[in-house]
Write a protein that holds these residues in place. Structure first.
Motif, PDB file in Angstrom:
ATOM      1  N   ILE A   1       0.849  -1.205   0.000  1.00  0.00           N
ATOM      2  CA  ILE A   1       0.000   0.000   0.000  1.00  0.00           C
ATOM      3  C   ILE A   1       0.878   1.246   0.000  1.00  0.00           C
ATOM      4  N   GLY A   2       1.952   1.202   0.768  1.00  0.00           N
ATOM      5  CA  GLY A   2       2.865   2.342   0.808  1.00  0.00           C
ATOM      6  C   GLY A   2       3.505   2.602  -0.543  1.00  0.00           C
ATOM      7  N   GLN A   3       3.886   1.526  -1.239  1.00  0.00           N
ATOM      8  CA  GLN A   3       4.486   1.684  -2.566  1.00  0.00           C
ATOM      9  C   GLN A   3       3.505   2.294  -3.556  1.00  0.00           C
ATOM     10  N   ILE A   4       2.241   1.898  -3.456  1.00  0.00           N
ATOM     11  CA  ILE A   4       1.225   2.424  -4.374  1.00  0.00           C
ATOM     12  C   ILE A   4       0.998   3.905  -4.131  1.00  0.00           C
ATOM     13  N   ILE A   5       0.912   4.301  -2.853  1.00  0.00           N
ATOM     14  CA  ILE A   5       0.615   5.700  -2.527  1.00  0.00           C
ATOM     15  C   ILE A   5       1.819   6.593  -2.794  1.00  0.00           C
ATOM     16  N   THR A   6       2.990   6.206  -2.276  1.00  0.00           N
ATOM     17  CA  THR A   6       4.177   7.050  -2.469  1.00  0.00           C
ATOM     18  C   THR A   6       4.620   7.053  -3.923  1.00  0.00           C
ATOM     19  N   GLY A   7       4.452   5.892  -4.596  1.00  0.00           N
ATOM     20  CA  GLY A   7       4.865   5.814  -5.993  1.00  0.00           C
ATOM     21  C   GLY A   7       4.018   6.661  -6.916  1.00  0.00           C
ATOM     22  N   ALA A   8       2.815   7.002  -6.461  1.00  0.00           N
ATOM     23  CA  ALA A   8       1.917   7.806  -7.298  1.00  0.00           C
ATOM     24  C   ALA A   8       2.369   9.245  -7.411  1.00  0.00           C
ATOM     25  N   PHE A   9       3.206   9.697  -6.476  1.00  0.00           N
ATOM     26  CA  PHE A   9       3.538  11.119  -6.438  1.00  0.00           C
ATOM     27  C   PHE A   9       5.019  11.395  -6.668  1.00  0.00           C
ATOM     28  N   ASN A  10       5.745  10.397  -7.168  1.00  0.00           N
ATOM     29  CA  ASN A  10       7.096  10.690  -7.625  1.00  0.00           C
ATOM     30  C   ASN A  10       7.100  10.703  -9.143  1.00  0.00           C
ATOM     31  N   PRO A  11       8.089  11.267  -9.775  1.00  0.00           N
ATOM     32  CA  PRO A  11       8.069  11.393 -11.247  1.00  0.00           C
ATOM     33  C   PRO A  11       7.842  10.085 -11.971  1.00  0.00           C
TER      34      PRO A  11
END
Length: 431
Positions: free
Chosen positions: A208-218
């Motif tokens: 879940i953390g990868q999905i959320i944080t990954g959504a807002f990096n380039p």
């Protein structure tokens, strides 16, 4: 949800199917291999963050689906025998004529009806091909697996016969089949995903953390655009198809005399398709880590999802194979109906033209199972893009009518003007 359950349906309303059956038929056309393969491809290309943007696109797509299915009912054509024809070709022609743009409406309607013929054939061939591929894959090498691999055409004939048994009965027959298939196949697939997630529960917070944080990096934003827009639009029939207008063909057959009601029902499609099922696929792929395989971009989306299922038990991919087959079969049912209605429209609401097109669908079901389909799929992708242009342009011109009708219905509903049909008779008389 009350509308889907029939609690606001008037017994004397015109139409052929219930709200639930119309929803099930339309969902059968959207819940397809894109929910398995398309999501896996998006995550592979853009990382886990792509899943976030796909869900957001699905949420926004609820409004588009709501609008197109409402006007689908509003401008549908009810024939003398009680059957119904509807969809973009009718609301583009009738709706734009109503606002003083009859010529544009006729052009857009004819364009959409023509394109849906090729879209339906392309979808049928692809779905039959991928379902056959999955069946051959799980059968393995040697023995029965080799026999299936050498006689893929036989699988196609079997699918064609199953399809013929349903589609020639019209929307009522298709709706009866999909109202059983859709809940079963969706529940089967979601339960399979949940089983994988539970087995890998210790990895869930990280996923879940990868999905959320990954959504807002380039990288995540780029992947989200690729996954949600390019893959989403190209594989629109395998995602929620909001904006294409095809689902409006099925929803137009609903028994109702209040078009906005079907708009509300149709808004559930992207929710079920993208927010629930696509999310399940994404979490399953991320939580098992299969998306990080070095060859992830080469093995294909269905294979990645199958590998994720295999992390639970060696035979668990058979569950996925069943889901793939049901997804493919139900999508063929839906698109055979969409294409037949497009054919009927082009030839003056001809039932003969509709039946001829159904025969073409059956032929391409066999061809799809036996042949390589790279060029066919690319061509179908382009056709779907043309569908969206005709449909979205029409919705833009009809936006004022759509807004007026929805607000009018919602105001009356809040004022208590529409009574629920499940109320006791005494209470209903008092109301």
């Amino acid at each position: 949800m009350d509308l889907v359950r029939g609690r606001y349906t008037r017994p004397d309303a015109v139409g052929e199917v219930t709200h639930f059956q119309a929803l099930a038929t339309a969902v059968s056309g959207t819940v397809g291999l894109g929910n398995i393969a398309g999501v896996a491809i998006a995550v592979t290309l853009g990382g886990p963050g792509a899943a976030f943007w796909m869900v957001l696109a699905g949420f926004l797509g609820m409004s588009t689906k709501m609008a197109e299915c409402m006007v689908g009912v509003k401008y549908r054509k009810v024939h003398a025998d009680g059957t119904v024809s509807g969809g973009p070709m009718y609301y583009l022609r009738g709706g734009l004529a109503e606002i003083g743009r009859p010529r544009l409406g006729k052009v857009l309607a004819a364009s959409w009806a023509f394109c849906i013929l090729f879209a339906a054939v392309g979808t049928t061939t692809f779905q039959a091909n991928q379902a056959t591929q999955q069946l051959v894959g799980v059968a393995g090498d040697g023995g029965f697996g080799t026999m299936l691999a050498e006689n893929r055409w036989a699988i196609g004939i079997g699918m064609a016969l199953l399809t013929a048994a349903v589609i020639y009965g019209g929307i009522k027959s298709i709706a009866r089949a999909t109202s059983i298939l859709v809940p079963f196949m969706a529940i089967t697939y979601v339960l399979g995903c949940l089983t994988v997630i539970v087995v890998n529960l210790e990895n869930l917070p990280s996923a879940i953390g990868q999905i959320i944080t990954g959504a807002f990096n380039p990288e995540g934003v780029t992947g989200g655009v690729i996954g949600a827009l390019i893959v989403g639009f190209q594989r629109a029939t395998f995602s929620n198809a909001a904006g294409l207008g095809d689902a409006a063909v099925a929803h137009s057959a609903v028994r109702t005399d209040r078009p906005p009601t079907e708009g509300f029902v149709a808004s559930l499609e992207p929710f079920v398709d993208t927010i629930i099922i696509c999310s399940m696929t994404a979490i399953t792929i991320v939580v098992t880590g299969v998306w990080q395989r070095p060859d992830a971009e080469d093995v294909g989306g269905v294979t990645l999802t199958s590998d994720a299922f295999a992390t639970v038990l060696p035979w668990f991919p058979y569950v996925l194979a069943l889901a793939v087959f049901l997804f493919a079969y139900s999508t063929i049912l839906a698109y055979s109906y969409y294409g037949s209605k497009g054919s009927g429209y082009l030839f003056g609401d001809s039932k003969t033209a509709e039946n001829v097109f159904k025969a073409v669908v059956l032929l391409f079901t066999v061809i799809g199972a036996a042949a390589a389909l790279g060029p066919v799929v690319l061509f179908a992708d382009s056709i779907f893009f043309l569908l969206s242009i005709s449909n979205v342009l029409g919705l833009y011109f009809l936006a004022r009518i759509i807004r007026r009708d929805f607000i009018g219905y919602w105001t009356k509903l809040r004022a208590g003007e529409f009574e629920r049909t499940d109320r006791p008779a005494v209470q209903r008389r008092e109301v």
